[in-house]
Write an enzyme that holds these catalytic residues in place. Structure first.
Site, PDB file in Angstrom:
ATOM      1  N   CYS A  96       0.848  -1.198   0.000  1.00  0.00           N
ATOM      2  CA  CYS A  96       0.000   0.000   0.000  1.00  0.00           C
ATOM      3  C   CYS A  96       0.887   1.252   0.000  1.00  0.00           C
ATOM      4  O   CYS A  96       1.656   1.449  -0.931  1.00  0.00           O
ATOM      5  CB  CYS A  96      -0.993  -0.050   1.153  1.00  0.00           C
ATOM      6  SG  CYS A  96      -2.374   1.111   0.960  1.00  0.00           S
TER       7      CYS A  96
ATOM      8  N   HIS B 157      -3.735  -4.937  -0.545  1.00  0.00           N
ATOM      9  CA  HIS B 157      -3.287  -5.542   0.709  1.00  0.00           C
ATOM     10  C   HIS B 157      -3.291  -7.068   0.562  1.00  0.00           C
ATOM     11  O   HIS B 157      -4.355  -7.682   0.611  1.00  0.00           O
ATOM     12  CB  HIS B 157      -4.219  -5.139   1.853  1.00  0.00           C
ATOM     13  CG  HIS B 157      -4.067  -3.717   2.275  1.00  0.00           C
ATOM     14  ND1 HIS B 157      -3.213  -3.328   3.277  1.00  0.00           N
ATOM     15  CD2 HIS B 157      -4.652  -2.585   1.816  1.00  0.00           C
ATOM     16  CE1 HIS B 157      -3.276  -2.012   3.436  1.00  0.00           C
ATOM     17  NE2 HIS B 157      -4.139  -1.546   2.557  1.00  0.00           N
TER      18      HIS B 157
ATOM     19  N   GLU C  40      -2.465  -9.233   2.714  1.00  0.00           N
ATOM     20  CA  GLU C  40      -2.931  -9.848   3.964  1.00  0.00           C
ATOM     21  C   GLU C  40      -4.450  -9.847   4.075  1.00  0.00           C
ATOM     22  O   GLU C  40      -5.008 -10.556   4.913  1.00  0.00           O
ATOM     23  CB  GLU C  40      -2.306  -9.138   5.177  1.00  0.00           C
ATOM     24  CG  GLU C  40      -2.869  -7.768   5.498  1.00  0.00           C
ATOM     25  CD  GLU C  40      -2.281  -6.639   4.670  1.00  0.00           C
ATOM     26  OE1 GLU C  40      -2.557  -5.474   4.996  1.00  0.00           O
ATOM     27  OE2 GLU C  40      -1.552  -6.920   3.697  1.00  0.00           O
TER      28      GLU C  40
END
EC number: 4.3.2.10
Length: 209
Positions: A86, A189, A191
């Protein structure tokens, strides 16, 4: 293998830490959440997350004494594999224009500019389809049409098209992945991107630039 996940009070560290720990088990990776430049300097892999505004993240990184220098030495001089996430990816740019002109790390030439999508909501938030522009080992097994999770109002516009690895379509092409040499960055992202993100993390842990 030791992976340094850089803590400078500007990232979604809990989710990122869990995701890298999960995928690191098979790779035999020790995931270290750290704000210590010496740990970053001696790590085998480095991940720089980032949430918020470009100037604030850049300032926060600079306030960790010795960290920017340690990252530069490890990544540019020693060739340690590096991932920015990001705003951590956006800071690879030469300059960011959010709020005010702010110098980036200048590891990949380009600038961070506002998303221009007058008919769509900004920030660009939610799941979007990836378009793979160039093959890369960290993108292995990630196919055109796979979706990743984005939350951003600004994008990294690279100077050299060879450094654009993937994009998403949000009114116009929006940079999703950049990379060169031992450096890669994702605007989305990983994750939070479920299977696609975990595959990317696993690839990064096993990547040998």
């Amino acid at each position: 293998m030791r992976l340094a996940l850089i803590d400078y009070d500007s990232g979604n560290l809990h989710s990122a830490h869990k995701a890298f720990e999960l995928m690191g088990r098979d790779a035999g990776a020790d995931i270290i959440l750290t704000s210590d430049p010496e740990v970053a300097l001696t790590a085998d892999r480095i991940v720089l997350p980032g949430d918020g505004a470009f100037p604030a993240c850049r300032a926060a990184l600079g306030e960790v004494d010795g960290m920017a220098e340690a990252l530069r030495d490890a990544v540019l001089n020693r060739g340690v594999p590096f991932m920015g996430i990001c705003v951590g990816m956006q800071m690879l740019a030469t300059v960011g224009h959010e709020y005010r002109e702010t110098a980036g790390l200048d590891w990949i030439g380009g600038e961070v500019v506002a998303i221009d999508a007058p008919d769509l909501k900004v920030p660009h938030m939610g799941w979007n389809e990836l378009v793979i522009d160039r093959p890369h080992p960290v993108l292995q097994g990630i196919n055109p049409g796979d979706h990743a999770y984005f939350v951003h109002s600004w994008q990294f516009r690279v100077n050299d098209p060879a450094h654009l690895l993937a994009h998403a379509d949000y009114g116009h092409p929006v940079t999703a992945v950049v990379g060169r040499d031992n450096i890669i960055g994702t605007q989305f992202h990983p994750e939070k991107s479920q299977g696609v993100g975990l595959r990317l993390i696993s690839n990064f842990l096993n990547w040998k630039p």
